[in-house]
Design a protein around this motif. Structure first.
Motif, mmCIF file in Angstrom:
data_model
loop_
_atom_site.group_PDB
_atom_site.id
_atom_site.type_symbol
_atom_site.label_atom_id
_atom_site.label_comp_id
_atom_site.label_asym_id
_atom_site.label_seq_id
_atom_site.Cartn_x
_atom_site.Cartn_y
_atom_site.Cartn_z
ATOM 1 N N LEU A 91 0.829 -1.205 0.000
ATOM 2 C CA LEU A 91 0.000 0.000 0.000
ATOM 3 C C LEU A 91 0.865 1.259 0.000
ATOM 4 N N ALA A 92 1.897 1.274 0.827
ATOM 5 C CA ALA A 92 2.798 2.426 0.882
ATOM 6 C C ALA A 92 3.538 2.599 -0.436
ATOM 7 N N ARG A 93 3.965 1.493 -1.043
ATOM 8 C CA ARG A 93 4.680 1.581 -2.316
ATOM 9 C C ARG A 93 3.761 2.079 -3.429
ATOM 10 N N THR A 94 2.488 1.704 -3.368
ATOM 11 C CA THR A 94 1.535 2.168 -4.371
ATOM 12 C C THR A 94 1.334 3.675 -4.276
ATOM 13 N N PHE A 95 1.171 4.182 -3.047
ATOM 14 C CA PHE A 95 1.021 5.626 -2.864
ATOM 15 C C PHE A 95 2.293 6.360 -3.292
ATOM 16 N N GLN A 96 3.435 5.778 -2.999
ATOM 17 C CA GLN A 96 4.697 6.394 -3.414
ATOM 18 C C GLN A 96 4.784 6.458 -4.932
ATOM 19 N N SER A 178 14.577 0.501 -9.349
ATOM 20 C CA SER A 178 13.596 -0.314 -10.053
ATOM 21 C C SER A 178 12.234 0.369 -10.078
ATOM 22 N N LEU A 179 11.879 1.021 -8.962
ATOM 23 C CA LEU A 179 10.617 1.754 -8.928
ATOM 24 C C LEU A 179 10.658 2.952 -9.873
ATOM 25 N N MET A 180 11.794 3.625 -9.959
ATOM 26 C CA MET A 180 11.913 4.772 -10.851
ATOM 27 C C MET A 180 11.732 4.361 -12.313
ATOM 28 N N VAL A 181 12.223 3.188 -12.669
ATOM 29 C CA VAL A 181 12.030 2.697 -14.033
ATOM 30 C C VAL A 181 10.542 2.518 -14.308
ATOM 31 N N VAL A 182 9.816 1.964 -13.329
ATOM 32 C CA VAL A 182 8.371 1.799 -13.487
ATOM 33 C C VAL A 182 7.678 3.152 -13.587
ATOM 34 N N VAL A 183 8.115 4.114 -12.784
ATOM 35 C CA VAL A 183 7.519 5.449 -12.811
ATOM 36 C C VAL A 183 7.678 6.093 -14.186
ATOM 37 N N PHE A 184 8.886 6.074 -14.724
ATOM 38 C CA PHE A 184 9.121 6.687 -16.025
ATOM 39 C C PHE A 184 8.416 5.926 -17.144
ATOM 40 N N ALA A 185 8.353 4.608 -17.023
ATOM 41 C CA ALA A 185 7.627 3.830 -18.027
ATOM 42 C C ALA A 185 6.141 4.170 -17.995
ATOM 43 N N GLY A 186 5.572 4.290 -16.792
ATOM 44 C CA GLY A 186 4.161 4.645 -16.680
ATOM 45 C C GLY A 186 3.880 6.048 -17.178
ATOM 46 N N ALA A 252 -0.042 -4.664 -14.878
ATOM 47 C CA ALA A 252 0.572 -5.369 -16.012
ATOM 48 C C ALA A 252 1.958 -4.838 -16.316
ATOM 49 N N MET A 253 2.108 -3.523 -16.345
ATOM 50 C CA MET A 253 3.407 -2.953 -16.691
ATOM 51 C C MET A 253 4.443 -3.252 -15.614
ATOM 52 N N VAL A 254 4.030 -3.166 -14.338
ATOM 53 C CA VAL A 254 4.955 -3.484 -13.243
ATOM 54 C C VAL A 254 5.405 -4.930 -13.351
ATOM 55 N N GLN A 255 4.475 -5.803 -13.657
ATOM 56 C CA GLN A 255 4.804 -7.217 -13.777
ATOM 57 C C GLN A 255 5.794 -7.451 -14.903
ATOM 58 N N ALA A 256 5.653 -6.698 -15.994
ATOM 59 C CA ALA A 256 6.552 -6.887 -17.129
ATOM 60 C C ALA A 256 7.916 -6.258 -16.891
ATOM 61 N N VAL A 257 7.974 -5.145 -16.149
ATOM 62 C CA VAL A 257 9.244 -4.465 -15.929
ATOM 63 C C VAL A 257 10.107 -5.204 -14.919
ATOM 64 N N ASN A 258 9.560 -5.470 -13.740
ATOM 65 C CA ASN A 258 10.395 -6.094 -12.703
ATOM 66 C C ASN A 258 9.680 -7.152 -11.884
ATOM 67 N N GLY A 259 8.435 -7.473 -12.234
ATOM 68 C CA GLY A 259 7.710 -8.491 -11.492
ATOM 69 C C GLY A 259 7.483 -8.127 -10.041
ATOM 70 N N GLY A 260 7.499 -6.832 -9.722
ATOM 71 C CA GLY A 260 7.334 -6.405 -8.341
ATOM 72 C C GLY A 260 8.606 -6.473 -7.528
ATOM 73 N N GLY A 261 9.711 -6.756 -8.177
ATOM 74 C CA GLY A 261 10.973 -6.933 -7.483
ATOM 75 C C GLY A 261 11.793 -5.676 -7.384
ATOM 76 N N GLY A 263 12.635 -9.007 -5.247
ATOM 77 C CA GLY A 263 11.847 -9.689 -4.230
ATOM 78 C C GLY A 263 10.412 -9.217 -4.284
ATOM 79 N N THR A 264 9.932 -8.683 -3.169
ATOM 80 C CA THR A 264 8.589 -8.116 -3.110
ATOM 81 C C THR A 264 8.642 -6.624 -2.790
ATOM 82 N N ALA A 265 9.780 -5.989 -3.016
ATOM 83 C CA ALA A 265 9.959 -4.594 -2.630
ATOM 84 C C ALA A 265 9.051 -3.659 -3.398
ATOM 85 N N ASN A 266 8.727 -4.006 -4.638
ATOM 86 C CA ASN A 266 7.910 -3.136 -5.468
ATOM 87 C C ASN A 266 6.575 -3.776 -5.834
ATOM 88 N N ASN A 267 6.082 -4.624 -4.951
ATOM 89 C CA ASN A 267 4.728 -5.145 -5.123
ATOM 90 C C ASN A 267 3.727 -4.034 -4.844
#
Length: 270
Positions: A91-96, A178-186, A252-261, A263-267
């Motif tokens: 939840l915290a990672r989603t808000f971030q 890894s989260l920044m990559v998802v942010v820029f991709a989104g 879907a995009m998170v799953q394709a970029v890093n699978g939430g990894g 580990g589970t850091a970016n779930n």
């Protein structure tokens, strides 16, 4: 006043105007057609949104696993959920993710729209097509593209850095990167649709207001901030709302970029 200048009411309820033209009233016109079209939309919305939401809410109080029988378990699922540390982390990672991605999407889409509506830019039609292409790509494909760009051992970015004698960052094993990559991709994928909304809004800004501001000595930046921005406020609200909803349900995009990894850091919550 003569009949030449005013209409004459006909026997059938119509009105006869100059030149012999008769306009008839149709009492039943457009009375049931809107109801039919509305009923179709309501039916589709009920089937694909209301019913799944109601079923999901009901199943949340059971031990249903998608097939077979089930039993009512009350609030046991919710008790387990709120007692799980991974839930709060997601939840915290989603808000971030939303706090970073939504403003970035807003700024990029607005800047792109301003650029593409400028009279000084040549080839605006082709540029709009190029900038809109990411919206036509599946989120899975977007994730694969950005994973190929920012892969640690096979990514294009790290390859170019290595060719210049440097060492590429750990895009996949560092949770923040890894989260920044998802942010820029989104943001890259979401800018296209928001850009179209802003283009439409910018075209509807009255030119007279801009000319009045210029006559009063306002600079282009002052005109944009005090005239254009207030005029596109409803569109800004819509862009922020849609971007926030999209960020909160990203999967879907998170799953394709890093699978939430790693580990589970970016779930995220979905």
């Amino acid at each position: 006043m003569s009949d030449r200048h005013r209409g004459r009411t006909g026997a059938a309820g119509g009105t006869e105007h100059a030149g012999g033209f008769r306009r008839r009233r149709s009492p039943g016109t457009y009375r049931w057609q809107p109801l039919v079209f509305t009923a179709v939309i309501i039916g589709l919305y009920a089937v694909f949104f209301i019913w799944p939401a109601a079923a999901g809410l009901f199943y949340s109080f059971t031990d249903y696993r998608g097939r077979g029988s089930y039993e009512i378990v009350g609030l046991a699922n919710y008790a387990e959920l709120f007692g799980d540390e991974d839930f709060y982390g997601a939840l915290a990672r989603t808000f971030q993710y939303a706090v970073i991605a939504v403003p970035l999407t807003y700024v990029l889409s607005l800047l792109t729209a301003v650029f593409l509506t400028s009279e000084r830019v040549l080839g605006r039609s082709l540029a709009r097509l190029v900038f809109f292409m990411p919206w036509l790509i599946s989120p899975i494909v977007v994730g694969v593209i950005w994973r190929w760009l920012f892969g640690e051992s096979f990514g294009l970015i790290n390859y170019l850095i290595a060719q210049m004698g440097g060492t590429g960052p750990k895009w996949q094993t560092d949770a923040d990167l890894s989260l920044m990559v998802v942010v820029f991709a989104g943001a890259w994928a979401g800018t296209a649709f928001s850009m179209l909304l802003f283009i439409s809004a910018l075209r509807n800004v009255p030119r007279s207001l801009k000319e009045a501001a210029a006559l009063d000595g306002a600079t282009p930046w002052q005109t944009f901030w005090h005239v254009t921005m207030p005029s596109i406020r409803p569109t800004s609200f819509m862009v922020i709302l849609l971007a926030t909803l999209g960020a909160m349900k990203e999967f879907a995009m998170v799953q394709a970029v890093n699978g939430g990894g790693p580990g589970t850091a970016n779930n995220l919550i979905v």
